[in-house]
Motif scaffolding. Structure first.
Motif, PDB file in Angstrom:
ATOM      1  N   ASN A  97       1.021  -1.101   0.086  1.00 41.65           N
ATOM      2  CA  ASN A  97      -0.086   0.123   0.028  1.00 41.65           C
ATOM      3  C   ASN A  97       0.944   1.161   0.165  1.00 41.65           C
ATOM      4  OD1 ASN A  97      -2.055   1.929   0.072  1.00 41.65           O
ATOM      5  ND2 ASN A  97      -2.763   1.250   2.112  1.00 41.65           N
ATOM      6  N   THR A  98       1.496   1.439  -1.264  1.00 44.04           N
ATOM      7  CA  THR A  98       2.605   2.696  -1.230  1.00 44.04           C
ATOM      8  C   THR A  98       2.391   3.589  -2.506  1.00 44.04           C
ATOM      9  OG1 THR A  98       4.996   2.750  -1.813  1.00 44.04           O
ATOM     10  CG2 THR A  98       3.846   1.015  -2.820  1.00 44.04           C
ATOM     11  N   VAL A  99       2.926   4.810  -2.222  1.00 43.62           N
ATOM     12  CA  VAL A  99       2.538   6.001  -3.184  1.00 43.62           C
ATOM     13  C   VAL A  99       3.928   5.765  -4.012  1.00 43.62           C
ATOM     14  CG1 VAL A  99       1.177   7.311  -1.657  1.00 43.62           C
ATOM     15  CG2 VAL A  99       3.732   7.646  -1.546  1.00 43.62           C
ATOM     16  N   GLY A 100       4.834   5.065  -3.632  1.00 40.08           N
ATOM     17  CA  GLY A 100       6.093   4.900  -4.566  1.00 40.08           C
ATOM     18  C   GLY A 100       7.063   5.577  -3.677  1.00 40.08           C
ATOM     19  N   GLY A 101       8.117   6.115  -4.556  1.00 44.41           N
ATOM     20  CA  GLY A 101       8.961   6.612  -3.779  1.00 44.41           C
ATOM     21  C   GLY A 101      10.699   6.755  -4.403  1.00 44.41           C
ATOM     22  N   ASP A 102      11.701   6.430  -3.926  1.00 39.28           N
ATOM     23  CA  ASP A 102      12.915   6.224  -4.453  1.00 39.28           C
ATOM     24  C   ASP A 102      13.049   5.228  -5.655  1.00 39.28           C
ATOM     25  OD1 ASP A 102      15.853   5.260  -4.808  1.00 39.28           O
ATOM     26  OD2 ASP A 102      16.217   7.258  -3.693  1.00 39.28           O
ATOM     27  N   VAL A 103      13.475   5.601  -6.914  1.00 34.42           N
ATOM     28  CA  VAL A 103      13.242   4.712  -7.961  1.00 34.42           C
ATOM     29  C   VAL A 103      14.314   3.489  -7.707  1.00 34.42           C
ATOM     30  CG1 VAL A 103      13.653   4.476 -10.304  1.00 34.42           C
ATOM     31  CG2 VAL A 103      12.319   6.561  -9.401  1.00 34.42           C
ATOM     32  N   GLU A 104      15.482   3.981  -7.437  1.00 42.68           N
ATOM     33  CA  GLU A 104      16.739   2.850  -7.264  1.00 42.68           C
ATOM     34  C   GLU A 104      16.395   2.185  -6.119  1.00 42.68           C
ATOM     35  OE1 GLU A 104      20.469   4.847  -7.169  1.00 42.68           O
ATOM     36  OE2 GLU A 104      20.319   4.849  -9.372  1.00 42.68           O
ATOM     37  N   ALA A 105      15.787   2.645  -4.799  1.00 45.07           N
ATOM     38  CA  ALA A 105      15.334   1.807  -3.897  1.00 45.07           C
ATOM     39  C   ALA A 105      14.239   0.748  -4.065  1.00 45.07           C
ATOM     40  CB  ALA A 105      15.219   2.763  -2.839  1.00 45.07           C
ATOM     41  N   GLY A 106      13.360   1.214  -4.827  1.00 41.96           N
ATOM     42  CA  GLY A 106      12.186   0.286  -5.347  1.00 41.96           C
ATOM     43  C   GLY A 106      12.619  -0.808  -6.148  1.00 41.96           C
ATOM     44  N   LEU A 107      13.378  -0.465  -7.118  1.00 40.33           N
ATOM     45  CA  LEU A 107      14.112  -1.590  -7.920  1.00 40.33           C
ATOM     46  C   LEU A 107      14.966  -2.432  -7.430  1.00 40.33           C
ATOM     47  CD1 LEU A 107      14.990   0.434 -11.402  1.00 40.33           C
ATOM     48  CD2 LEU A 107      13.227  -1.474 -10.993  1.00 40.33           C
ATOM     49  N   ALA A 108      15.699  -2.075  -6.179  1.00 44.14           N
ATOM     50  CA  ALA A 108      16.547  -2.916  -5.314  1.00 44.14           C
ATOM     51  C   ALA A 108      15.653  -3.870  -4.782  1.00 44.14           C
ATOM     52  CB  ALA A 108      17.398  -2.054  -4.637  1.00 44.14           C
ATOM     53  N   ILE A 109      14.523  -3.358  -4.191  1.00 42.05           N
ATOM     54  CA  ILE A 109      13.788  -4.314  -3.523  1.00 42.05           C
ATOM     55  C   ILE A 109      12.957  -5.420  -4.476  1.00 42.05           C
ATOM     56  CG2 ILE A 109      11.525  -4.537  -2.336  1.00 42.05           C
ATOM     57  CD1 ILE A 109      12.100  -1.827  -1.043  1.00 42.05           C
ATOM     58  N   ALA A 110      12.708  -4.746  -5.755  1.00 36.45           N
ATOM     59  CA  ALA A 110      12.008  -5.770  -6.724  1.00 36.45           C
ATOM     60  C   ALA A 110      12.893  -6.931  -7.269  1.00 36.45           C
ATOM     61  CB  ALA A 110      11.351  -4.825  -7.928  1.00 36.45           C
ATOM     62  N   GLU A 111      14.337  -6.235  -7.524  1.00 40.46           N
ATOM     63  CA  GLU A 111      15.342  -7.377  -8.003  1.00 40.46           C
ATOM     64  C   GLU A 111      15.683  -8.437  -7.040  1.00 40.46           C
ATOM     65  OE1 GLU A 111      16.680  -7.725 -10.827  1.00 40.46           O
ATOM     66  OE2 GLU A 111      16.442  -5.932 -11.970  1.00 40.46           O
ATOM     67  N   MET A 112      15.316  -8.319  -5.730  1.00 37.84           N
ATOM     68  CA  MET A 112      15.544  -8.836  -4.397  1.00 37.84           C
ATOM     69  C   MET A 112      14.592  -9.967  -4.456  1.00 37.84           C
ATOM     70  SD  MET A 112      18.631  -8.497  -2.518  1.00 37.84           S
ATOM     71  CE  MET A 112      18.125  -9.019  -0.832  1.00 37.84           C
ATOM     72  N   LEU A 113      13.385  -9.585  -4.685  1.00 38.01           N
ATOM     73  CA  LEU A 113      12.082 -10.224  -4.523  1.00 38.01           C
ATOM     74  C   LEU A 113      12.085 -11.383  -5.700  1.00 38.01           C
ATOM     75  CD1 LEU A 113       9.238  -7.956  -3.575  1.00 38.01           C
ATOM     76  CD2 LEU A 113       9.996 -10.087  -2.454  1.00 38.01           C
ATOM     77  N   THR A 114      12.369 -10.960  -6.979  1.00 35.43           N
ATOM     78  CA  THR A 114      12.354 -11.780  -8.190  1.00 35.43           C
ATOM     79  C   THR A 114      13.368 -12.847  -8.203  1.00 35.43           C
ATOM     80  OG1 THR A 114      11.805 -11.706 -10.620  1.00 35.43           O
ATOM     81  CG2 THR A 114      13.685 -10.424  -9.830  1.00 35.43           C
ATOM     82  N   SER A 115      14.657 -12.514  -7.455  1.00 36.85           N
ATOM     83  CA  SER A 115      16.058 -13.574  -7.380  1.00 36.85           C
ATOM     84  C   SER A 115      15.673 -14.442  -6.452  1.00 36.85           C
ATOM     85  CB  SER A 115      17.076 -12.636  -7.384  1.00 36.85           C
ATOM     86  OG  SER A 115      17.245 -12.104  -6.151  1.00 36.85           O
ATOM     87  N   MET A 116      14.520 -14.304  -5.387  1.00 38.20           N
ATOM     88  CA  MET A 116      14.310 -15.332  -4.360  1.00 38.20           C
ATOM     89  C   MET A 116      14.189 -16.769  -4.871  1.00 38.20           C
ATOM     90  SD  MET A 116      12.817 -13.066  -1.233  1.00 38.20           S
ATOM     91  CE  MET A 116      13.559 -14.138  -0.106  1.00 38.20           C
ATOM     92  N   THR A 117      14.555 -17.820  -4.243  1.00 42.98           N
ATOM     93  CA  THR A 117      14.307 -19.174  -4.590  1.00 42.98           C
ATOM     94  C   THR A 117      12.947 -19.631  -4.092  1.00 42.98           C
ATOM     95  OG1 THR A 117      15.691 -19.997  -2.665  1.00 42.98           O
ATOM     96  CG2 THR A 117      16.800 -19.770  -4.808  1.00 42.98           C
ATOM     97  N   LYS A 118      12.463 -18.858  -2.933  1.00 42.37           N
ATOM     98  CA  LYS A 118      11.251 -19.359  -2.344  1.00 42.37           C
ATOM     99  C   LYS A 118      10.094 -18.870  -3.186  1.00 42.37           C
ATOM    100  CE  LYS A 118      13.484 -20.112   2.099  1.00 42.37           C
ATOM    101  NZ  LYS A 118      13.734 -19.987   3.473  1.00 42.37           N
ATOM    102  N   PRO A 119       8.964 -19.308  -3.026  1.00 46.52           N
ATOM    103  CA  PRO A 119       7.711 -18.754  -3.630  1.00 46.52           C
ATOM    104  C   PRO A 119       7.391 -17.575  -3.123  1.00 46.52           C
ATOM    105  CG  PRO A 119       7.283 -21.185  -3.057  1.00 46.52           C
ATOM    106  CD  PRO A 119       8.863 -20.688  -2.490  1.00 46.52           C
ATOM    107  N   THR A 120       7.021 -16.530  -3.860  1.00 42.99           N
ATOM    108  CA  THR A 120       6.659 -15.152  -3.509  1.00 42.99           C
ATOM    109  C   THR A 120       5.055 -14.879  -4.044  1.00 42.99           C
ATOM    110  OG1 THR A 120       7.793 -14.176  -5.230  1.00 42.99           O
ATOM    111  CG2 THR A 120       8.903 -14.382  -3.279  1.00 42.99           C
ATOM    112  N   VAL A 121       4.371 -14.222  -3.393  1.00 41.99           N
ATOM    113  CA  VAL A 121       3.205 -13.922  -3.731  1.00 41.99           C
ATOM    114  C   VAL A 121       2.723 -12.281  -3.296  1.00 41.99           C
ATOM    115  CG1 VAL A 121       0.461 -13.890  -3.483  1.00 41.99           C
ATOM    116  CG2 VAL A 121       1.719 -15.982  -4.170  1.00 41.99           C
ATOM    117  N   SER A 122       2.409 -11.424  -4.236  1.00 45.48           N
ATOM    118  CA  SER A 122       2.103 -10.223  -3.691  1.00 45.48           C
ATOM    119  C   SER A 122       0.492  -9.742  -3.868  1.00 45.48           C
ATOM    120  CB  SER A 122       2.755  -9.078  -4.554  1.00 45.48           C
ATOM    121  OG  SER A 122       2.444  -9.249  -5.920  1.00 45.48           O
TER     122      SER A 122
END
Length: 250
Positions: A97-122
């Motif tokens: 539930n976010t309005v957005g924010g720092d582009v590089e910080a957001g992309l860093a979180i997104a890259e971390m999530l997509t590279s995880m080996t465990k199942p993820t649901v958003s």
């Protein structure tokens, strides 16, 4: 009158079991919790699912004013590293539930999530705007609430901008990073995403598009409309699928 010494074994001095005792009540932990926080403590339940929340504004290299509700990326990244290594956690649920924010910080979180080996649901509740879009699509499967919204718009910079060609080139490259990430991890086409990003007439004093619930699913940005029940059910199914997969297969 001669005082009789107290003898606990003496029938004359032993306390009468029928005499009502004065009970001094201590405030229970439950009562204190209601007084202090207005809520009850939930019972501790061992779960193989961990919830990560991305709320307010995603804070990156600059510290936001104290009145802003923020999610600090330096808190989220170590948390994801710990979850990846934890043998007890088998799936990760990301609530946005976010309005957005720092582009590089957001992309860093997104890259971390997509590279995880465990199942993820958003699950997008309320809003998953701006740089929240890549985070929402970074999971294995995504949900959006019926009334939730997602705003797609070009990258903006705040503060001092040096008006030289290199600045605009940098903005273009960063924008391409966002577009490429979103289109790689969702079913929306690059052409459609760019069209939504640069659409005029929908946002006051700005360009871009607001997608509500089913609209985000219809264009292929989000997988499904749903809530917490559907999200947890899907994550449990992905965990079971993950267990039967051969090691090294993602």
């Amino acid at each position: 009158m001669e005082k009789i010494p107290f003898d606990p074994q003496s029938p004359e001095t032993a306390p009468n079991p029928d005499t009502p005792k004065k009970v001094v009540k201590k405030a229970s932990k439950k009562t204190e919790s209601i007084k202090e926080f207005g809520q009850l403590d939930l019972p501790d339940v061992q779960s193989n699912i961990h919830c990560v929340t991305i709320v307010g504004q995603i804070e990156g290299h600059l510290t936001m004013p104290p009145q802003n509700k923020t999610t600090k990326y330096e808190h989220i990244i170590p948390q994801l590293v710990a979850l990846e290594q934890s043998p007890q956690i088998e799936g990760i649920l990301v609530i946005l539930n976010t309005v957005g924010g720092d582009v590089e910080a957001g992309l860093a979180i997104a890259e971390m999530l997509t590279s995880m080996t465990k199942p993820t649901v958003s699950l997008v509740l309320g809003g998953g705007h701006s740089i929240g879009v890549p985070i929402a699509v970074a999971s294995d499967y995504s949900f959006i609430a019926e009334t939730a919204t997602m705003t797609i718009h070009p990258i903006r910079l705040t503060g001092l901008v040096i008006g030289v060609p290199q600045t605009y080139e940098y903005l273009d490259k960063m924008q391409d990073r966002v577009i490429n990430f979103v289109t790689r991890h969702s079913n929306v086409t690059e052409e459609k995403f760019r069209e939504l990003m640069f659409r005029t007439g929908e946002l006051a004093r700005d360009i871009g598009t607001v997608l509500v619930g089913r609209d985000a699913v219809k264009i292929g940005l989000i997988n499904e409309v749903g809530g917490i029940g559907q999200a947890v059910k899907k994550l449990k199914a992905l965990i079971e699928e993950h267990k039967v997969k051969p090691k090294g297969v993602h």
